[in-house]
Design a protein around this motif. Sequence first.
Motif, mmCIF file in Angstrom:
data_model
loop_
_atom_site.group_PDB
_atom_site.id
_atom_site.type_symbol
_atom_site.label_atom_id
_atom_site.label_comp_id
_atom_site.label_asym_id
_atom_site.label_seq_id
_atom_site.Cartn_x
_atom_site.Cartn_y
_atom_site.Cartn_z
ATOM 1 N N ILE A 193 79.306 31.226 -57.317
ATOM 2 C CA ILE A 193 78.504 30.163 -57.934
ATOM 3 C C ILE A 193 77.023 30.352 -57.588
ATOM 4 N N ALA A 194 76.777 30.643 -56.316
ATOM 5 C CA ALA A 194 75.380 30.825 -55.897
ATOM 6 C C ALA A 194 74.732 31.959 -56.678
ATOM 7 N N SER A 195 75.456 33.051 -56.857
ATOM 8 C CA SER A 195 74.868 34.182 -57.578
ATOM 9 C C SER A 195 74.576 33.805 -59.023
ATOM 10 N N LEU A 196 75.512 33.078 -59.663
ATOM 11 C CA LEU A 196 75.257 32.667 -61.037
ATOM 12 C C LEU A 196 74.016 31.782 -61.103
ATOM 13 N N GLY A 197 73.899 30.878 -60.122
ATOM 14 C CA GLY A 197 72.706 30.031 -60.087
ATOM 15 C C GLY A 197 71.442 30.861 -59.945
ATOM 16 N N ARG A 245 71.620 38.833 -54.609
ATOM 17 C CA ARG A 245 72.703 37.997 -55.133
ATOM 18 C C ARG A 245 73.698 38.858 -55.894
ATOM 19 N N GLY A 246 73.233 39.937 -56.479
ATOM 20 C CA GLY A 246 74.154 40.869 -57.124
ATOM 21 C C GLY A 246 75.092 41.476 -56.090
ATOM 22 N N GLU A 247 74.544 41.824 -54.956
ATOM 23 C CA GLU A 247 75.368 42.369 -53.875
ATOM 24 C C GLU A 247 76.389 41.336 -53.390
ATOM 25 N N LEU A 248 75.948 40.088 -53.310
ATOM 26 C CA LEU A 248 76.787 39.059 -52.693
ATOM 27 C C LEU A 248 77.801 38.453 -53.658
ATOM 28 N N ILE A 249 77.791 38.872 -54.905
ATOM 29 C CA ILE A 249 78.739 38.271 -55.842
ATOM 30 C C ILE A 249 80.157 38.764 -55.544
ATOM 31 N N THR A 250 80.270 39.882 -54.827
ATOM 32 C CA THR A 250 81.582 40.334 -54.354
ATOM 33 C C THR A 250 81.556 40.418 -52.832
ATOM 34 N N PRO A 251 82.696 40.228 -52.194
ATOM 35 C CA PRO A 251 82.719 40.267 -50.719
ATOM 36 C C PRO A 251 82.354 41.636 -50.142
ATOM 37 N N GLU A 252 82.632 42.730 -50.857
ATOM 38 C CA GLU A 252 82.368 44.042 -50.277
ATOM 39 C C GLU A 252 80.889 44.391 -50.405
ATOM 40 N N ALA A 253 80.442 45.269 -49.519
ATOM 41 C CA ALA A 253 79.078 45.791 -49.631
ATOM 42 C C ALA A 253 79.129 46.968 -50.591
ATOM 43 N N ILE A 262 69.001 23.045 -62.653
ATOM 44 C CA ILE A 262 70.407 23.448 -62.566
ATOM 45 C C ILE A 262 70.538 24.713 -61.721
ATOM 46 N N GLY A 263 69.644 25.664 -61.955
ATOM 47 C CA GLY A 263 69.696 26.920 -61.204
ATOM 48 C C GLY A 263 69.552 26.674 -59.708
ATOM 49 N N THR A 264 68.605 25.811 -59.337
ATOM 50 C CA THR A 264 68.407 25.528 -57.919
ATOM 51 C C THR A 264 69.659 24.929 -57.302
ATOM 52 N N SER A 265 70.248 23.972 -58.010
ATOM 53 C CA SER A 265 71.432 23.322 -57.444
ATOM 54 C C SER A 265 72.580 24.309 -57.321
ATOM 55 N N LEU A 266 72.795 25.102 -58.366
ATOM 56 C CA LEU A 266 73.905 26.059 -58.310
ATOM 57 C C LEU A 266 73.664 27.118 -57.245
ATOM 58 N N ASN A 267 72.437 27.541 -57.126
ATOM 59 C CA ASN A 267 72.142 28.627 -56.202
ATOM 60 C C ASN A 267 72.189 28.145 -54.751
ATOM 61 N N PHE A 268 71.586 27.003 -54.480
ATOM 62 C CA PHE A 268 71.376 26.648 -53.077
ATOM 63 C C PHE A 268 72.345 25.613 -52.532
ATOM 64 N N PHE A 269 72.954 24.799 -53.401
ATOM 65 C CA PHE A 269 73.916 23.863 -52.827
ATOM 66 C C PHE A 269 75.091 24.585 -52.163
ATOM 67 N N PRO A 270 75.690 25.598 -52.825
ATOM 68 C CA PRO A 270 76.862 26.260 -52.216
ATOM 69 C C PRO A 270 76.587 26.847 -50.840
ATOM 70 N N MET A 271 75.317 27.078 -50.534
ATOM 71 C CA MET A 271 75.037 27.661 -49.224
ATOM 72 C C MET A 271 75.393 26.696 -48.094
ATOM 73 N N HIS A 272 75.385 25.404 -48.375
ATOM 74 C CA HIS A 272 75.711 24.449 -47.310
ATOM 75 C C HIS A 272 77.181 24.523 -46.912
ATOM 76 N N PRO A 273 78.121 24.371 -47.870
ATOM 77 C CA PRO A 273 79.514 24.558 -47.452
ATOM 78 C C PRO A 273 79.753 25.931 -46.841
ATOM 79 N N LEU A 274 79.102 26.962 -47.385
ATOM 80 C CA LEU A 274 79.290 28.305 -46.816
ATOM 81 C C LEU A 274 78.880 28.330 -45.349
ATOM 82 N N GLY A 275 77.735 27.712 -45.058
ATOM 83 C CA GLY A 275 77.257 27.714 -43.676
ATOM 84 C C GLY A 275 78.194 26.945 -42.772
ATOM 85 N N LEU A 276 78.675 25.802 -43.274
ATOM 86 C CA LEU A 276 79.577 25.012 -42.440
ATOM 87 C C LEU A 276 80.882 25.754 -42.202
#
Lengths: 200, 563
Positions: B477-481, B61-69, B443-457
């Motif tokens: 948001i996911a990374s903060l979660g 999640r640290g890696e994914l908090i920014t778009p670059e690798a 709260i952590g679960t919702s923040l971490n995993f909910f955003p993955m749905h819009p991302l996937g869509l």
Amino acid sequence: MTISPPLDAAAPSPESHEAAHANYSLTGFIIFLCSESVIFLAFFSGYAVLKLSALQWLPPGVEGLEWRTPLLYTVVLVSSSGTVALAEHFLSKGQIWGFRAFWLLSMAMGAVFLYGQAIEWRSLDFGITSGSFGSCFYLLTGFHGLHVLSGILLMALMLQRSFRPANYAAGEQGVIATSLFWHFVDVIWVLLFLLLYAWS
Amino acid sequence: MTSTAGVESRILRAPHPVPGAPDNWKRFFSFNTDAKVIGIQYIATALFFLLVGGLLAMIMRGELITPEADLVDRTVYNGLYTMHGTIMLFLFIFPVLNGLNNLLIPCMIGAPDMAFPKLNAAAFWLVPVFGVILMASFLVPGGPASSGWWSYPPVSLQNPLGHLINGEALWILAVALSGISSIMGAVNFVTTILRMRAPGMTLTRMPIFCWTAFSAQTIQLIGLPALTGGAVMLLFDLVVGTSFYRPEGGGDPVLYQHFFWFYSHPAVYVIILPVFGVFSELFPVYARKPLFGYPFVAGASLVIVGLSLIVWVHHMFPSGVPQWMRDAFMVTTMLIAVPTGIKVFAWLATLWGGKLRLNTAMLFALGGLFNFVFAGVTGIMLATVPVDIHVNNTYFVVGHFHYVIYGAATMGVYAAIYHWFPKFTGHMYYEGLGKLHFLLTFIGTSLNFFPMHPLGLMGMPRRVSSYDPEFAFWNVIASLGAFLLGVSIIPFLLNLVSSWVRGAKAPANPWNAIGLEWLLPSPPPAENFEEHVPTVISGPYGYGTGRPLVEHQDEIERALLQA
Ligand code: HEM
Ligand SMILES: [Cu+2]
């Protein structure tokens, strides 16, 4: 509350405990065998899928498997199921020497089968890396052979146990379990023989 | 003559001597055959690996908090998600559930121990063994396995450095050992449930947790050998050079996918079924009402076992399987919603109109149920072939299964740990810390995993370390979660350790629950009731009915209070 009996009287003796647990080993073993059969099922279905979809199944230069000698060894292995049953019969009648004789005979028949398999492996002109066919052939026969070997070792263990005094007085779960295993190994072989040698 | 209560007062007053083993913390580090010790060994080991797997997730999640690798190398990232998934499944969730099985099954059915105590201990000790093997793969040249937890060939067969001992080979070895350990456990659990129930405890009077554990372990017995068979062939392809899956030699890579999912789909039910059991145990206790529709909840578990074995191709819709297969497996997958829905309705009906007691355990159970329903909806979406063709291999799938495995299963496991903590440690946990843990987790679960749905869509693929900047918002948001979830472990562990060491002494039945395990002292003595098992005279969950569960219940309860 009534007065409880003295501590030692209530404490379970270790023997009675062992006996209570021993009752379940057959249940456990049968469950295990059912589970084990799924591995073979997986290998069988993998074999069938690969064979049915293959463009070229046999490796170049291989005509097919010679089935007459293996059939002979199959007869030996399958009849050892009968000798195992005879051995059990003698055990149930309390004739421990009859049991030992037929038990040993079954072990010998299993060993003959393995010997036959070793001879066959050495005579074949394809190896385990000769395409999917070679891979399947050696995996299936090898895995089954390991089971035959385990069966022989289990039988040796039971034979050795039969020399412990009074061990077989009340019927022995280990013998039942081992013979079940042996029948299982035989049935698997019959299926294997049909799949590998008869289906071509 | 035993006492009229049918239970020796000696047992009710007993501390917990473990015959022939050190009676202190050292017993947890020995080859102990007591199911209650083994249960705690499993749970402690699992929590350790939860930290390891969690650490890997934090790095990702640290890696994914920014778009670059920019944080880790791309190949390292491949190893990270592979090991994260493998550790969480084989070293966290399966062991933690087996820990619960060990603690709960014998006590709930009145058995002194498991059917095969030595086999039980051996099954446990395999876990640290394959744990070490898997960890060792971080140190071998070429690094750990990096082909995802699916380990699909041909990617998994690459072995670029050509070493015999490589990450992938160690991975297969570890998974095979895990399978052996689980089979040993499953034989034990099934035999115990079938053969060692208390007098009067017919199958239809058995607590639901035992039904679900039985169903889950049956799945293990049927499914695991298939995976093991498939993994053996993969190992041969990798090490010996056979051609089961290598197309060059006439092999078929999709064949591996069938073996893998034939087990790994049912495996998700191995995970969720015991959690269904936990829900079914907890809701009646904290709502003070009998479980609604007991026979249906019990029967639905068996239906799920059957169905779970015929849906696996829904993981392979895009893998070039024929159209008839897609159609058939879409239908069977959707059928799963029926028994699952029955259970959800039964729980809601149980809760309906109940006097809810919202302690930490209950909060986790309710939160878990909520997340499960959400994940069930996304699951049905994924089961629909046209939808899945669009979102497979995107973050939508990742969101779906994390809602189930973290949101529902892990939260259900937390619920179970809190609920039975007093029983097996003899101490109460701290309610305040527990509720903080719940709040952070939810709260952590919702923040971490909910955003993955819009991302996937939106189309963000999974298993990538860099992505298009348009995905950045949800990823932050996911990374903060995720970091919040990392923090949530702190109050949890703090609670476990400090309440075990100095928490208030727990009575035998702190929640006024009904069940054989609550008729034992806290903690129960080794061998539980020994042979003085009370005779069960009614079904479970008799809340508010006044029906006693066992003969001489009053006397046993009085004796427990005096003790
Ligand atoms: C109503 C019930 C459920 C349905 C209909 C359902 C359906 C699906 C489908 C169709 C996929 C494949 C998506 C894809 O790869 O394109 C999937 C993936 C997955 N599901 Fe579910 N699911 C359900 C419940 C669960 C439960 C209870 C769990 C776990 C406890 C679970 C865990 C997973 C996992 C781990 C994956 C992804 C594996 C991977 O690709 O790495 N699911 N689900
Ligand atoms: Cu699935």
